[in-house]
Design an enzyme around this catalytic site. Sequence first.
Site, PDB file in Angstrom:
ATOM      1  N   THR A 252      -1.528   8.046  56.397  1.00 32.20           N
ATOM      2  CA  THR A 252      -0.331   8.064  55.606  1.00 32.20           C
ATOM      3  C   THR A 252       0.562   6.923  56.231  1.00 32.20           C
ATOM      4  O   THR A 252       0.064   6.493  57.473  1.00 32.20           O
ATOM      5  CB  THR A 252       0.785   9.160  55.973  1.00 32.20           C
ATOM      6  OG1 THR A 252       1.875   9.194  55.771  1.00 32.20           O
ATOM      7  CG2 THR A 252       0.912   9.854  57.683  1.00 32.20           C
ATOM      8  N   ASP A 253       1.659   6.420  56.019  1.00 35.11           N
ATOM      9  CA  ASP A 253       2.324   5.336  56.810  1.00 35.11           C
ATOM     10  C   ASP A 253       2.902   5.796  57.750  1.00 35.11           C
ATOM     11  O   ASP A 253       3.792   5.336  59.071  1.00 35.11           O
ATOM     12  CB  ASP A 253       3.156   4.505  56.150  1.00 35.11           C
ATOM     13  CG  ASP A 253       3.977   5.194  55.126  1.00 35.11           C
ATOM     14  OD1 ASP A 253       4.567   6.838  55.709  1.00 35.11           O
ATOM     15  OD2 ASP A 253       4.751   4.575  54.696  1.00 35.11           O
ATOM     16  N   GLU A 254       3.034   7.334  57.833  1.00 35.33           N
ATOM     17  CA  GLU A 254       4.135   7.781  59.298  1.00 35.33           C
ATOM     18  C   GLU A 254       3.328   7.905  60.548  1.00 35.33           C
ATOM     19  O   GLU A 254       4.285   8.070  61.605  1.00 35.33           O
ATOM     20  CB  GLU A 254       4.245   9.077  58.660  1.00 35.33           C
ATOM     21  CG  GLU A 254       4.592   9.471  57.306  1.00 35.33           C
ATOM     22  CD  GLU A 254       5.697  10.966  56.998  1.00 35.33           C
ATOM     23  OE1 GLU A 254       5.620  11.647  57.973  1.00 35.33           O
ATOM     24  OE2 GLU A 254       6.133  11.216  55.548  1.00 35.33           O
TER      25      GLU A 254
ATOM     26  N   LYS B  62      -2.006  13.557  61.793  1.00 34.22           N
ATOM     27  CA  LYS B  62      -2.581  12.002  61.455  1.00 34.22           C
ATOM     28  C   LYS B  62      -3.259  11.177  62.371  1.00 34.22           C
ATOM     29  O   LYS B  62      -3.705  10.571  61.917  1.00 34.22           O
ATOM     30  CB  LYS B  62      -1.766  11.647  60.009  1.00 34.22           C
ATOM     31  CG  LYS B  62      -1.561  12.981  58.727  1.00 34.22           C
ATOM     32  CD  LYS B  62      -2.864  13.423  58.181  1.00 34.22           C
ATOM     33  CE  LYS B  62      -3.479  12.307  57.557  1.00 34.22           C
ATOM     34  NZ  LYS B  62      -4.683  12.505  56.890  1.00 34.22           N
TER      35      LYS B  62
ATOM     36  N   TYR C  73       2.898  17.126  61.357  1.00 31.23           N
ATOM     37  CA  TYR C  73       2.211  16.228  60.769  1.00 31.23           C
ATOM     38  C   TYR C  73       1.720  14.920  61.065  1.00 31.23           C
ATOM     39  O   TYR C  73       0.674  14.665  61.044  1.00 31.23           O
ATOM     40  CB  TYR C  73       3.033  16.364  59.232  1.00 31.23           C
ATOM     41  CG  TYR C  73       2.189  15.214  58.387  1.00 31.23           C
ATOM     42  CD1 TYR C  73       0.876  15.967  57.826  1.00 31.23           C
ATOM     43  CD2 TYR C  73       2.444  14.331  57.753  1.00 31.23           C
ATOM     44  CE1 TYR C  73       0.608  14.814  57.063  1.00 31.23           C
ATOM     45  CE2 TYR C  73       2.111  13.749  56.812  1.00 31.23           C
ATOM     46  CZ  TYR C  73       1.368  13.991  56.612  1.00 31.23           C
ATOM     47  OH  TYR C  73       0.213  12.888  55.686  1.00 31.23           O
TER      48      TYR C  73
HETATM   49  P1  NAD Z   1      -2.154  18.358  49.235  1.00 30.56           P
HETATM   50  O1  NAD Z   1      -1.276  18.803  49.850  1.00 30.56           O
HETATM   51  O2  NAD Z   1      -1.760  18.194  47.791  1.00 30.56           O
HETATM   52  O3  NAD Z   1      -3.396  18.194  49.935  1.00 30.56           O
HETATM   53  C1  NAD Z   1      -4.041  18.800  50.275  1.00 30.56           C
HETATM   54  C2  NAD Z   1      -5.599  19.460  49.971  1.00 30.56           C
HETATM   55  O4  NAD Z   1      -6.333  19.348  51.412  1.00 30.56           O
HETATM   56  C3  NAD Z   1      -5.617  21.115  48.933  1.00 30.56           C
HETATM   57  O5  NAD Z   1      -6.307  20.985  48.174  1.00 30.56           O
HETATM   58  C4  NAD Z   1      -5.912  21.276  50.583  1.00 30.56           C
HETATM   59  O6  NAD Z   1      -5.938  23.264  50.000  1.00 30.56           O
HETATM   60  C5  NAD Z   1      -7.246  20.889  50.972  1.00 30.56           C
HETATM   61  N1  NAD Z   1      -7.312  21.529  52.086  1.00 30.56           N
HETATM   62  C6  NAD Z   1      -6.134  21.324  54.159  1.00 30.56           C
HETATM   63  N2  NAD Z   1      -6.791  21.751  54.218  1.00 30.56           N
HETATM   64  C7  NAD Z   1      -8.289  22.042  54.911  1.00 30.56           C
HETATM   65  C8  NAD Z   1      -8.967  22.740  55.362  1.00 30.56           C
HETATM   66  N3  NAD Z   1      -8.611  23.005  56.924  1.00 30.56           N
HETATM   67  N4  NAD Z   1     -10.367  22.136  54.790  1.00 30.56           N
HETATM   68  C9  NAD Z   1     -10.058  22.221  53.552  1.00 30.56           C
HETATM   69  N5  NAD Z   1      -9.376  21.749  52.764  1.00 30.56           N
HETATM   70  C10 NAD Z   1      -8.059  21.780  53.130  1.00 30.56           C
HETATM   71  O7  NAD Z   1      -2.254  16.760  50.019  1.00 30.56           O
HETATM   72  P2  NAD Z   1      -1.975  15.147  49.651  1.00 30.56           P
HETATM   73  O8  NAD Z   1      -0.494  14.660  49.371  1.00 30.56           O
HETATM   74  O9  NAD Z   1      -2.835  14.987  48.052  1.00 30.56           O
HETATM   75  O10 NAD Z   1      -2.401  14.327  50.723  1.00 30.56           O
HETATM   76  C11 NAD Z   1      -4.115  14.214  50.013  1.00 30.56           C
HETATM   77  C12 NAD Z   1      -4.237  13.251  51.866  1.00 30.56           C
HETATM   78  O11 NAD Z   1      -3.534  11.837  51.794  1.00 30.56           O
HETATM   79  C13 NAD Z   1      -3.644  13.738  52.873  1.00 30.56           C
HETATM   80  O12 NAD Z   1      -4.632  13.271  53.847  1.00 30.56           O
HETATM   81  C14 NAD Z   1      -2.304  13.275  53.094  1.00 30.56           C
HETATM   82  O13 NAD Z   1      -1.756  12.945  54.529  1.00 30.56           O
HETATM   83  C15 NAD Z   1      -2.469  11.699  52.825  1.00 30.56           C
HETATM   84  N6  NAD Z   1      -1.478  11.207  52.037  1.00 30.56           N
HETATM   85  C16 NAD Z   1      -0.569  12.073  51.155  1.00 30.56           C
HETATM   86  C17 NAD Z   1       0.835  11.032  50.886  1.00 30.56           C
HETATM   87  C18 NAD Z   1       1.330  11.707  50.092  1.00 30.56           C
HETATM   88  O14 NAD Z   1       2.718  10.834  49.836  1.00 30.56           O
HETATM   89  N7  NAD Z   1       1.203  12.349  49.437  1.00 30.56           N
HETATM   90  C19 NAD Z   1       0.326   9.237  51.460  1.00 30.56           C
HETATM   91  C20 NAD Z   1      -0.349   8.705  52.782  1.00 30.56           C
HETATM   92  C21 NAD Z   1      -1.189   9.667  52.748  1.00 30.56           C
HETATM   93  O1  DAU Z   2       5.222   8.296  53.911  1.00 33.36           O
HETATM   94  C1  DAU Z   2       3.613   9.567  53.455  1.00 33.36           C
HETATM   95  C2  DAU Z   2       4.156  10.983  53.194  1.00 33.36           C
HETATM   96  O2  DAU Z   2       4.726  10.723  52.534  1.00 33.36           O
HETATM   97  C3  DAU Z   2       3.171  11.565  53.260  1.00 33.36           C
HETATM   98  O3  DAU Z   2       1.686  11.115  54.731  1.00 33.36           O
HETATM   99  C4  DAU Z   2       3.180  13.040  53.159  1.00 33.36           C
HETATM  100  O4  DAU Z   2       2.036  13.467  53.428  1.00 33.36           O
HETATM  101  C5  DAU Z   2       4.438  13.215  52.599  1.00 33.36           C
HETATM  102  O5  DAU Z   2       4.407  14.531  52.357  1.00 33.36           O
HETATM  103  C6  DAU Z   2       5.252  12.512  52.047  1.00 33.36           C
HETATM  104  O6  DAU Z   2       6.615  12.769  52.588  1.00 33.36           O
HETATM  105  P1  DAU Z   2       7.609  12.513  52.870  1.00 33.36           P
HETATM  106  O7  DAU Z   2       8.745  13.433  54.698  1.00 33.36           O
HETATM  107  O8  DAU Z   2       8.617  11.317  53.618  1.00 33.36           O
HETATM  108  O9  DAU Z   2       7.925  12.947  51.659  1.00 33.36           O
HETATM  109  P2  DAU Z   2       8.700  14.340  51.178  1.00 33.36           P
HETATM  110  O10 DAU Z   2       8.609  14.705  49.508  1.00 33.36           O
HETATM  111  O11 DAU Z   2       8.725  15.626  51.759  1.00 33.36           O
HETATM  112  O12 DAU Z   2      10.107  13.714  51.551  1.00 33.36           O
HETATM  113  C7  DAU Z   2      10.727  12.686  50.794  1.00 33.36           C
HETATM  114  C8  DAU Z   2      11.944  12.076  52.016  1.00 33.36           C
HETATM  115  O13 DAU Z   2      12.907  13.372  50.590  1.00 33.36           O
HETATM  116  C9  DAU Z   2      12.249  12.345  53.245  1.00 33.36           C
HETATM  117  O14 DAU Z   2      13.423  11.330  53.364  1.00 33.36           O
HETATM  118  C10 DAU Z   2      12.927  13.613  53.162  1.00 33.36           C
HETATM  119  C11 DAU Z   2      13.651  13.894  51.377  1.00 33.36           C
HETATM  120  N1  DAU Z   2      13.420  15.145  51.449  1.00 33.36           N
HETATM  121  C12 DAU Z   2      12.759  16.484  50.727  1.00 33.36           C
HETATM  122  C13 DAU Z   2      12.640  17.240  49.860  1.00 33.36           C
HETATM  123  C14 DAU Z   2      11.554  18.182  50.039  1.00 33.36           C
HETATM  124  C15 DAU Z   2      15.206  15.744  50.632  1.00 33.36           C
HETATM  125  O15 DAU Z   2      15.976  14.645  51.001  1.00 33.36           O
HETATM  126  N2  DAU Z   2      15.261  16.651  50.238  1.00 33.36           N
HETATM  127  C16 DAU Z   2      14.075  17.662  49.985  1.00 33.36           C
HETATM  128  O16 DAU Z   2      14.720  19.316  49.419  1.00 33.36           O
END
Ligand code: NAD
Ligand code: DAU
Length: 348
Positions: A128-130, A157, A153
Amino acid sequence: MKIVVTGGAGFIGANFLNHFVPKHPEHTFINVDKLTYAANLGSLAEVAKADNYRLEVVDIVDFAAVDRVFTEHQPELVIHFAAESHVDRSISGPRAFIQSNIEGTFNLLEAARKHWSDGAGLFHHVSTDEVYGSLGDTGMFTESTRYDPSSPYSASKAASDHLVRAYARTFKLRTRITNCSNNYGPLQFPEKLIPLMVLNAVEGKPLPVYGEGLNVRDWLYVVDHCEAIWKVIHEGEDGETYNIGGNNEVRNIDVVKEICAIVAELSGKPKGELEGLITYVKDRPGHDLRYAIDATKIRTELGWEPTETFATGLRKTIAWYLDNPAWIEQVRTGEYRKWIEKNYDNRG
Ligand code: NAD
Ligand code: DAU
């Protein structure tokens, strides 16, 4: 080729499998997933019927189980999505993040080291970019930006990224890392900003914006992220990191207003009524102000370009949520309701 996809029942993993399993019958995809609250096998209903798909319900924190998967399936490629992914949950309960994201990645790397001692396999780590922390009003994250994570989180990562690089340098494991910005699209668990706001708007519930809604995220349509990962796997270089982003920086409040406008148009509800649901609530502790990705490296070296703009991708996403009430019912279990109470009841 045999490909282990960890976390394939989550949001990005399921979009990845739905996209690539039918396109590549020559590969077998083994989904290794613990099936946490964030997983949904309903997201994989079609793929589950395919001959080139297998499911292994495995917790990657269990090394013996991970080792067995490597022994039985002998994968040549691991694409590691599995993680606890929600920042707010990492604040209220960080332990699972340390276990799954750090120890789980460590176990996969150990299994890869053991089974690929001849340099046979490739480990692709999805990050992630985080990890880079927060930007001010200017600047962008490049692959050489210093790590500075803010939440449990993002710290977990960051630790997992460091482990992957350490295994590449020390044990000569073939690895690649991608760091991507915020994904959105179908199949995202509605604890995240976009699906939460869409469902609340449709149901006339408050739209809880943290702080003043001025935080900025760079949004990328999930299938564009999946295509970028595929490109890095096939055309990238070992030991390299690639940033992936959509060049779509939007303030949270503007995301929410855009959702109100599209939901109004698609549902026939007045836009003003939906915007009236916006409620400013207590901010996320340690809330990063702004993320912005400089994706020059993947664009110029590998020729990757996103296909969706935020306008087209958001419309597609909202239409998907409106068209899939059965999927929504499935994910809004007792666990989901507990989370909504826990996270929002005390935000005032
Ligand atoms: P998600 O939370 O929707 O899904 C995560 C999946 O991982 C689930 O199916 C869960 O059951 C599985 N999992 C969690 N812990 C586990 C364990 N101990 N063993 C086996 N399986 C396990 O997450 P996502 O949004 O699909 O993100 C997937 C990946 O991409 C993550 O590594 C996240 O850090 C990265 N990522 C997400 C975003 C985003 O915006 N969602 C952006 C950049 C990177
Ligand atoms: O940048 C990549 C990341 O993006 C991934 O690594 C994470 O897995 C993914 O969850 C996401 O993280 P964020 O914290 O940016 O996403 P989230 O959807 O939780 O929140 C997006 C923005 O919106 C953040 O600034 C917080 C705000 N927010 C979020 C929720 C859930 C609100 O204002 N209200 C809300 O109820």
